[in-house]
Structure formats: structure tokens, C-alpha cells
Design a protein around this motif. Structure first.
Motif, PDB file in Angstrom:
ATOM      1  N   THR A  97      -6.947  -1.757   6.161  1.00  0.00           N
ATOM      2  CA  THR A  97      -6.288  -3.061   6.150  1.00  0.00           C
ATOM      3  C   THR A  97      -5.247  -3.159   7.259  1.00  0.00           C
ATOM      4  O   THR A  97      -5.106  -4.209   7.904  1.00  0.00           O
ATOM      5  CB  THR A  97      -5.621  -3.313   4.780  1.00  0.00           C
ATOM      6  OG1 THR A  97      -6.618  -3.259   3.759  1.00  0.00           O
ATOM      7  CG2 THR A  97      -4.945  -4.680   4.750  1.00  0.00           C
TER       8      THR A  97
ATOM      9  N   GLY B 222      -5.603  -5.421  -3.335  1.00  0.00           N
ATOM     10  CA  GLY B 222      -5.832  -5.273  -1.901  1.00  0.00           C
ATOM     11  C   GLY B 222      -5.609  -6.520  -1.077  1.00  0.00           C
ATOM     12  O   GLY B 222      -5.930  -6.538   0.116  1.00  0.00           O
TER      13      GLY B 222
ATOM     14  N   GLY C 281       0.839  -1.207   0.000  1.00  0.00           N
ATOM     15  CA  GLY C 281       0.000   0.000   0.000  1.00  0.00           C
ATOM     16  C   GLY C 281       0.863   1.241   0.000  1.00  0.00           C
ATOM     17  O   GLY C 281       2.017   1.209  -0.451  1.00  0.00           O
TER      18      GLY C 281
ATOM     19  N   ASP D 210      -8.172   5.212   2.298  1.00  0.00           N
ATOM     20  CA  ASP D 210      -9.131   4.327   2.949  1.00  0.00           C
ATOM     21  C   ASP D 210      -8.674   2.871   3.042  1.00  0.00           C
ATOM     22  O   ASP D 210      -8.529   2.319   4.132  1.00  0.00           O
ATOM     23  CB  ASP D 210     -10.491   4.394   2.240  1.00  0.00           C
ATOM     24  CG  ASP D 210     -10.357   4.429   0.724  1.00  0.00           C
ATOM     25  OD1 ASP D 210      -9.433   3.790   0.193  1.00  0.00           O
ATOM     26  OD2 ASP D 210     -11.189   5.088   0.066  1.00  0.00           O
ATOM     27  N   ILE D 211      -8.446   2.223   1.901  1.00  0.00           N
ATOM     28  CA  ILE D 211      -8.155   0.788   1.911  1.00  0.00           C
ATOM     29  C   ILE D 211      -6.932   0.460   2.758  1.00  0.00           C
ATOM     30  O   ILE D 211      -6.945  -0.493   3.556  1.00  0.00           O
ATOM     31  CB  ILE D 211      -7.962   0.266   0.477  1.00  0.00           C
ATOM     32  CG1 ILE D 211      -9.277   0.356  -0.302  1.00  0.00           C
ATOM     33  CG2 ILE D 211      -7.461  -1.173   0.494  1.00  0.00           C
ATOM     34  CD1 ILE D 211      -9.161  -0.043  -1.756  1.00  0.00           C
ATOM     35  N   CYS D 212      -5.869   1.237   2.601  1.00  0.00           N
ATOM     36  CA  CYS D 212      -4.620   0.919   3.308  1.00  0.00           C
ATOM     37  C   CYS D 212      -4.752   1.043   4.830  1.00  0.00           C
ATOM     38  O   CYS D 212      -4.411   0.102   5.554  1.00  0.00           O
ATOM     39  CB  CYS D 212      -3.480   1.787   2.792  1.00  0.00           C
ATOM     40  SG  CYS D 212      -3.159   1.557   1.016  1.00  0.00           S
TER      41      CYS D 212
ATOM     42  N   PRO E  40      -9.474  -9.640   0.136  1.00  0.00           N
ATOM     43  CA  PRO E  40     -10.417  -8.846   0.927  1.00  0.00           C
ATOM     44  C   PRO E  40     -11.852  -9.219   0.553  1.00  0.00           C
ATOM     45  O   PRO E  40     -12.071  -9.811  -0.514  1.00  0.00           O
ATOM     46  CB  PRO E  40     -10.074  -7.412   0.499  1.00  0.00           C
ATOM     47  CG  PRO E  40      -9.509  -7.546  -0.882  1.00  0.00           C
ATOM     48  CD  PRO E  40      -8.790  -8.860  -0.906  1.00  0.00           C
ATOM     49  N   PRO E  41     -12.820  -8.849   1.405  1.00  0.00           N
ATOM     50  CA  PRO E  41     -12.681  -8.148   2.695  1.00  0.00           C
ATOM     51  C   PRO E  41     -12.171  -9.089   3.774  1.00  0.00           C
ATOM     52  O   PRO E  41     -12.301 -10.301   3.666  1.00  0.00           O
ATOM     53  CB  PRO E  41     -14.110  -7.688   2.972  1.00  0.00           C
ATOM     54  CG  PRO E  41     -14.978  -8.727   2.326  1.00  0.00           C
ATOM     55  CD  PRO E  41     -14.244  -9.126   1.074  1.00  0.00           C
TER      56      PRO E  41
ATOM     57  N   CYS F 231      -2.688   6.738   0.998  1.00  0.00           N
ATOM     58  CA  CYS F 231      -3.913   6.007   0.683  1.00  0.00           C
ATOM     59  C   CYS F 231      -5.021   6.448   1.650  1.00  0.00           C
ATOM     60  O   CYS F 231      -4.839   6.414   2.864  1.00  0.00           O
ATOM     61  CB  CYS F 231      -3.649   4.508   0.817  1.00  0.00           C
ATOM     62  SG  CYS F 231      -5.069   3.459   0.496  1.00  0.00           S
TER      63      CYS F 231
END
Length: 232
Positions: A110, A195, A99, A105-107, A212-213, A103
Motif C-alpha cells: 500500500t 486496509g 499499518g 505484505d499489505i502495508c 483496496p485494491p 507487516c
């Protein structure tokens, strides 16, 4: 002279008491052995390591390779400014997320999931597990930036950066696709990327990936199953 009642004839072969006792002891020993086997089987069913069912894990979003994949040589650096090479992946299990610190949101989500995963692990497995954030944006994520970002999620997590082409090769081997996406000018950009979380075994080979998720509690059980099925 009148006849008197006759006593029952108690004559006959004498009873071998010693032989009788030996027979009883032998019978008891056999019964104890049978009980021990039955109890042992029940304990084994409860305590044995769960069998690795690749198809069941695949349906849950976990891909375990039948043949773990070798990782090519590389030279990177951690947020502690220590060398990071393939040897750094040996002697423990490694969870790797690719990541970058900008970033939105996703990073960070996670990384939070990975921190929660560590809390879910058994006491004996947690110290055998290292977690890495390998940046896909080394131009902005130098060791100093990573040192401000990665420990925020967990003090034992490690950030990794280095030359862009080295990171790209490493990411490709971990099935990570990524690309730079400009947002107005070259200084304003983001990075689109895969992801999943890669898993490297204690031999330093790419062993599995988690899609993910993520549910940290579920993932902990999946991870433990993989570890228990591994033969070093």
C-alpha cells in the motif's frame, strides 16, 4: 420624330447608406456574440471540474461522505519527533493509511501504491497532499523505527506514532478495525487491520475513504475529482 428607348426609371427613395452600414455591423456583432457563446460552452464542457458523482465513486470503491466528519482532539508524534495534532491535518489534503512496520505484505504494498499515486497527481495537487502512515503497533514502532521505514517509500511521507489508546481512538474515527494476533508468544505477534486509505480535507475533517485494491492511476483521477468538487 421617332420614339427613342426610354431609360429605366431609377427614381425612388434614396438609400440610407449610414443606416445600412449600422445594420450590417449590428448583424455581424450578433453573429460574433453567438459564436463566442457556442465556443465558450464547448470550452466549459472540456475544462470544467468534473461533477462529483458519489454513487459512481461508491461503485469504484470510494466512499465520499455527504457530511464530512469531525475528528476528535489527539496528541501524537511524527517520525521526525514533531508533535502531531488535529491542526496538522489542516490547510492541505491528507491521505492516511493505518499499518505497521512488521507487516509482511499489505502495508509495504500500500505504501508503494501511495508513492505511485503521488507520481500520478497533477503538479498543482501534489504539494497540497500529505501522506501518513499511522502505526497500529506503537509498542514496536517508535519514531526511530518509523524514520527508518517510512521515508524509504517517499521522502515526504510522514510516520505517526504515540500512545496506544490515542491511536485506537483515532483509528476508530477513521473506520479502521484492528487487533493483535499472537504467534506463539507475546513477543511474536502480528496485527490484523483494515486496509482502506482515509482522506481528510483541508478543514481537518474526515472526508472520504478508498477501499483496496488500489490502482494508483485510477485513484489519482478519483482523488482529483473529490478535490475539484470541494468548497473550502
Amino acid at each position: 420624330m421617332s420614339d427613342s428607348p426610354q431609360s429605366p426609371d431609377q427614381s425612388g427613395p434614396p438609400v440610407d447608406r449610414a443606416r445600412q452600414r449600422r445594420g450590417i455591423r449590428r448583424t455581424v456583432a450578433i453573429l460574433v456574440s453567438v459564436v463566442a457563446v457556442v465556443v465558450g460552452l464547448q470550452v466549459y464542457k472540456v475544462t470544467r471540474a468534473p461533477a462529483l458523482d458519489r454513487e459512481a465513486l461508491r461503485e469504484q470503491g470510494v466512499i465520499v461522505f455527504e457530511q464530512p466528519r469531525n475528528i476528535s482532539d489527539f496528541e501524537l508524534v511524527t517520525h521526525r519527533e514533531e508533535p502531531f495534532t488535529p491542526e496538522s491535518l489542516e490547510e492541505q489534503w491528507t491521505l492516511i493509511f493505518f499499518g505497521f512496520t512488521h507487516c509482511p505484505d499489505i502495508c509495504p504494498l500500500t505504501m508503494v501504491d501511495l508513492a505511485r499515486l503521488m507520481e500520478e497527481l497533477p503538479e498543482e495537487l501534489e504539494p497540497r497532499t500529505q501522506v501518513l502512515l499511522v502505526t497500529l503497533d506503537p509498542a514496536r514502532d517508535d519514531p526511530e523505527v518509523l524514520s527508518d521505514y517510512v521515508p524509504h517509500f517517499h521522502p515526504d511521507f510522514t510516520g505517526v506514532t504515540g500512545e496506544f489508546l490515542t491511536i485506537r481512538r483515532f483509528a476508530n474515527e477513521m473506520n479502521v478495525a484492528f487487533s493483535k494476533v499472537t504467534q506463539g508468544d507475546d513477543e511474536d505477534y502480528t496485527v490484523d487491520h483494515s486496509g482502506h486509505i482515509a482522506l481528510v480535507n483541508p478543514r481537518g475533517d474526515y472526508h472520504a475513504l478508498f477501499k483496496p485494491p488500489f490502482d494508483p492511476a485510477v485513484m489519482a483521477g478519483q482523488y482529483e475529482t473529490i478535490v475539484d468538487s470541494f468548497r473550502f
